[in-house]
Design a protein around this motif. Structure first.
Motif, PDB file in Angstrom:
ATOM      1  N   PRO A 217       0.844  -1.186   0.000  1.00 45.98           N
ATOM      2  CA  PRO A 217       0.000   0.000   0.000  1.00 45.98           C
ATOM      3  C   PRO A 217       0.887   1.247   0.000  1.00 45.98           C
ATOM      4  N   PRO A 218       0.335   2.417  -0.259  1.00 50.08           N
ATOM      5  CA  PRO A 218       1.183   3.621  -0.321  1.00 50.08           C
ATOM      6  C   PRO A 218       1.884   3.842   1.008  1.00 50.08           C
ATOM      7  N   LEU A 219       3.191   3.982   0.949  1.00 48.30           N
ATOM      8  CA  LEU A 219       3.936   4.250   2.173  1.00 48.30           C
ATOM      9  C   LEU A 219       5.215   4.990   1.839  1.00 48.30           C
TER      10      LEU A 219
ATOM     11  N   THR B 134      -4.051  -3.224   9.372  1.00 53.95           N
ATOM     12  CA  THR B 134      -4.082  -4.369   8.461  1.00 53.95           C
ATOM     13  C   THR B 134      -2.678  -4.907   8.172  1.00 53.95           C
TER      14      THR B 134
ATOM     15  N   LEU C 228       3.275   4.058   6.824  1.00 46.89           N
ATOM     16  CA  LEU C 228       2.118   3.904   5.940  1.00 46.89           C
ATOM     17  C   LEU C 228       1.411   5.230   5.808  1.00 46.89           C
ATOM     18  N   GLN C 229       1.010   5.543   4.579  1.00 50.08           N
ATOM     19  CA  GLN C 229       0.385   6.854   4.366  1.00 50.08           C
ATOM     20  C   GLN C 229      -1.040   6.882   4.887  1.00 50.08           C
ATOM     21  N   ASP C 230      -1.730   5.748   4.750  1.00 50.85           N
ATOM     22  CA  ASP C 230      -3.100   5.680   5.258  1.00 50.85           C
ATOM     23  C   ASP C 230      -3.062   5.090   6.659  1.00 50.85           C
ATOM     24  N   SER C 231      -3.493   5.849   7.667  1.00 46.90           N
ATOM     25  CA  SER C 231      -3.354   5.363   9.043  1.00 46.90           C
ATOM     26  C   SER C 231      -4.203   4.120   9.285  1.00 46.90           C
ATOM     27  N   GLU C 232      -5.285   3.936   8.523  1.00 47.99           N
ATOM     28  CA  GLU C 232      -6.120   2.732   8.673  1.00 47.99           C
ATOM     29  C   GLU C 232      -5.324   1.472   8.348  1.00 47.99           C
ATOM     30  N   ASP C 233      -4.386   1.616   7.397  1.00 47.22           N
ATOM     31  CA  ASP C 233      -3.601   0.448   6.977  1.00 47.22           C
ATOM     32  C   ASP C 233      -2.754  -0.094   8.113  1.00 47.22           C
TER      33      ASP C 233
END
Lengths: 696, 115
Positions: free
Chosen positions: A348-350, A411, A403-408
């Motif tokens: 994922p985007p990071l 996961t 990770l750019q999306d904190s939700e990731d």
């Protein structure tokens, strides 16, 4: 004072050695699945006559190919589907049905619903009657597979909670499972199978299963993970406590089973299972750290476990890898980093941050600090151009993934800080290379020649034992700092192939070696003559390491005294030692002289003369055969007697000519017996005749 | 003096000859046989003296066969001689059977040793 100084330096050396060791151990590279795995899969899973030997092997091969995306040559369906159909059609054991259904799920052979119905009802009977874990596992997994393949068939379990309880009853307090109630040994492999079976029960339940039961299983999983084992490089794995003599399962198959069970269970429960992030990442690294297994079953275990980890509901591990850990300053290589999932798909985007980089020499002062790597979407690499101040040597780079999306974050498992060993090489500058012969005490230069260490030199010097040889040069890194290479030797080789090696000393950037021949006379074994000089300077970080002949020196040493040590024997020329030796000419004992043939033959004739004399004498005496019996029977016996004696003598002649003793003795036995009988008859007849004559 | 010795020798020789003529024929045959065996042995010794004893086993077997058969013949003569009181009860056929048997055994051993 001196003693403490020595112990102090010893401690320092020991600490440095430990530090070096820890650097070596703490940072290996884990790379995600690559094309080498695909080619290994094609090689290891081989077909026999276009089909696999057993359905279990067929399933392993097909699943591996499916995960890796490998196209299989030939028509596997045509060869394997008939055996699948036959197994599903006949009343086979649950294990056979399980593998047949697994193969069918990949190949999608045309099996009609009626066969599925029969198999499903059979498996449901097994579930209700089962007592051992393996029976539960195969039957429940079979029913789950039928549910996916044939939607019309009735597979739901009537008493799901009862089955759940029966399986749960086999669990132990440490999170492991037993194989059956009669077998007291608990096993982590069984735990994996049990979790998968429980997940199957939950998905096949017609009514909702009690949440408290599911929670106890989650506690079991947490307890099982408490018994996880780890290696020093950060990998985690499961192993059996008790080694089963009958079927030894190594850590690979045990860990694989646990992963499959865990991910299967996590996928059917609504609440998430929380496990420490480093455990999942450590398990992924365990499988990747194997590299390419050489065994088909090991490859299957590795690939199927990685596929489970690839998208699981606990946490998905992300692997940071470098295509190359050696960077060259001359070529201005940038630092390149890739972040993938375990099977090689994109992350994922990071952002990748280089927290710090410190060299093995100075651990306290970092060479690079807090740099962010730039992401290139085309090549999917994160890269960084090294700052100008970075010099050659071994470094440890510490990375961190953000990770750019904190939700990731929930996961994915990034693993915090990752350490990687990086090697930076460059071209060293060597200047002011010179070799000189000095007069001993005064140090005045007798001859001095400068050297160009880019190519071979052919310097010619001469010295006697009262003089000294000095070799010196300056070595510095591309950034101009001093550097101590791993190897800096000067070798002197005599004409007789005797060699002496000297290590060059260093002070700052200056390398120097002074050979005082007065002290070395005995070491050189008093050998005067021509010595070839060879200079070696090398290091892993040095791109222009060299081993060059630089010339020769004529040494004039005094004569060796009587007790001087002899130079060591040089190894003999291999061809003379191992080559063919001279031909051996056998010297035979001279045969004895034999007499001339004529002499021997004449004596042969001569020795027959007495016999002739004997015959003549007999005639002179007037021998007669009057006593020879006249009537038939005694005459026959008499003839046989004489014939028998002649036969024995003939046998002796044959014995001399060609027979062996045993054959002769056998024949003699028969002849002797015959002769005794006949002789007795004849002689008794003669005796009786002469007795009659006497009495008459 | 010499004449008397010569005459004595001749007289002795004649008396021996006439005495010998009285021996039974079968004994004379045996004597002839013994002489034949001994002469053969002598010839073998002369040959060995000439050429050396290289296959010694062959020489021994040939020589000893001659001597052995001579010895057996002498034994036969002793047993068959009617004037010999010791063997009065022994039938000559039995003695002859012994002679044949012993000769056959002797010659078996000789043939084995001949090589």
């Amino acid at each position: 004072m001196a003693r403490t100084g020595r112990t102090g330096s010893l401690m320092l050396a020991f600490a440095l050695a430990l530090a070096a060791l820890s650097i070596c151990n703490a940072a290996p590279i884990f790379r995600p699945v690559s094309d080498s795995h695909r080619s290994a899969a094609l090689e290891l899973f081989s077909l026999v006559d276009g089909s696999f030997a057993r359905l279990e092997e067929a399933y392993e091969a097909l699943r591996t190919f499916e995960i890796l995306g490998v196209e299989k040559k030939g028509d596997v369906s045509a060869a394997t589907c008939p055996s699948v159909a036959s197994v599903l059609g006949s009343s086979s054991a649950p294990k056979e049905l399980f593998y047949a259904l697994k193969v069918n799920s990949i190949l999608k052979c045309n099996v009609d619903d009626a066969s599925f119905e029969v198999v499903a009802s059979r498996l449901k009977t097994v579930v209700s009657d089962a007592s051992s874990l393996l029976d539960f596992y195969y039957s429940i997994s079979g029913l789950v597979l039928i549910k996916d393949q044939a939607s019309g068939v009735e597979v739901l379990l009537g008493d799901a909670e009862g089955t759940f309880q029966s399986i749960k009853a086999l669990s132990q307090s440490d999170g492991r499972w037993r194989f059956s109630s009669s077998n007291p040994e608990s096993s982590a492999y069984a735990a994996g199978l049990a979790l998968e079976a429980l997940a199957g029960v939950i998905s096949l339940a017609s009514s909702e299963i009690n949440q408290s039961m599911i929670r106890t299983v989650k506690n079991d999983i947490v307890k099982l993970f408490d018994s996880i084992e780890k290696y020093d490089d950060g990998t985690f794995y499961f192993d059996e406590k008790v080694v089963d003599a009958r079927e030894h399962r190594g850590p690979l198959s045990v860990t694989s089973s646990v992963i499959q069970g865990l991910t299967a269970f996590a996928s059917v429960t609504s609440e998430s299972i929380t496990l420490p992030e480093d455990r999942i990442l450590g398990l992924a690294k365990f499988f990747l750290g194997i590299g390419i297994p050489g065994d088909a079953k090991d490859l299957f275990n590795q690939i199927s476990s990685l596929a489970c980890l690839e998208n699981n509901r606990v946490s998905i591990p992300l692997i940071l890898s470098l295509p190359s850990t050696v960077l060259s300053l001359t070529k201005k290589d940038p630092l390149k980093v890739k972040v993938n999932t375990v099977l090689g798909s994109n992350s994922p985007p990071l952002k990748v941050k280089l927290l710090r980089a410190f060299s093995s020499v100075s651990r306290d002062v970092p060479a690079i600090e807090s740099q962010e790597l730039k992401y290139d979407p085309e090549s999917t690499f994160h890269s960084l151009i090294l700052p100008e101040a970075v010099d050659v040597g071994r470094y440890i780079f510490v990375f961190e993934l953000a990770l750019q999306d904190s939700e990731d974050g929930k996961t994915y498992a990034t693993g915090g800080q990752t350490q990687m060993p990086i090697f930076i090489t460059g071209v060293m500058k060597i200047v002011n290379a010179a070799i000189a012969v000095l007069d001993s005490d005064l140090g005045t230069v007798d001859t001095q020649k400068s050297l160009n260490l880019d190519r071979e030199n052919d310097v010619s010097l001469s010295a006697n034992h009262l003089q000294k040889l000095r070799l010196s040069f300056k070595l510095s890194t591309p950034r101009g700092h001093p550097y101590k290479p791993h190897q800096a030797f000067l070798k002197l080789k005599h004409e007789t192939k005797v060699e002496h090696v000297f290590v060059l000393g260093i002070s700052g950037k200056q390398f120097e070696l002074v050979l005082d021949f007065l002290g070395l006379v005995e070491k050189f074994f008093y050998l005067s003559g021509r010595f070839d000089l060879q200079l070696t300077v090398g290091d892993a970080a040095m791109e222009n390491s060299f081993l060059l002949p630089i010339g020769h020196i004529e040494l004039d040493l005094p004569e060796a005294p009587e007790k001087a040590p002899r130079p060591p024997l040089q190894p003999a020329d291999l061809s003379s030692r191992y080559g063919p030796k001279a031909e051996i000419v056998h010297v035979f004992r001279t045969p004895d002289k034999r007499p001339p043939k004529e002499l021997s033959l004449s004596f042969l004739g001569l020795s027959l003369l007495p016999f002739l004399g004997f015959l003549v004498g007999l005639l002179c005496l007037g021998v007669n055969l009057k006593n020879f019996p006249s009537s038939v029977l005694p005459a026959t016996f008499a003839m046989l007697f004489h014939g028998g004696i002649a036969a024995v003598l003939l046998l002796y002649v044959l014995f001399w000519l060609k027979l062996d003793l045993f054959t002769t003795l056998k024949a003699l036995g028969f002849l002797g017996a015959f002769l005794v009988f006949v002789g007795h008859r004849t002689l008794s007849y003669l005796a009786s005749t002469s007795a009659k004559l006497k009495s008459a | 003096m010499a004449r008397s010795t010569g005459d004595d020798a001749q007289a002795l020789f004649h008396s021996l000859r006439s005495a010998y003529a009285a021996t039974p024929k079968n004994l004379k045959i045996i004597d002839l046989y013994v002489a034949f065996a001994v002469f053969t042995a002598l010839i073998q010794v002369v040959y060995m003296a000439l050429v050396g004893s290289f296959p010694f086993n062959s020489f021994l077997s040939g020589f000893l066969s001659c001597i052995g058969t001579a010895v057996l013949a002498v034994c036969l003569r002793i047993q068959v001689n009617k004037e010999n009181k010791e063997f009065k009860d022994l039938p000559p056929e039995r003695a002859f059977a012994d002679f044949v048997l012993c000769n056959l055994v002797l010659h078996l051993v000789i043939m084995n040793f001949l090589g």
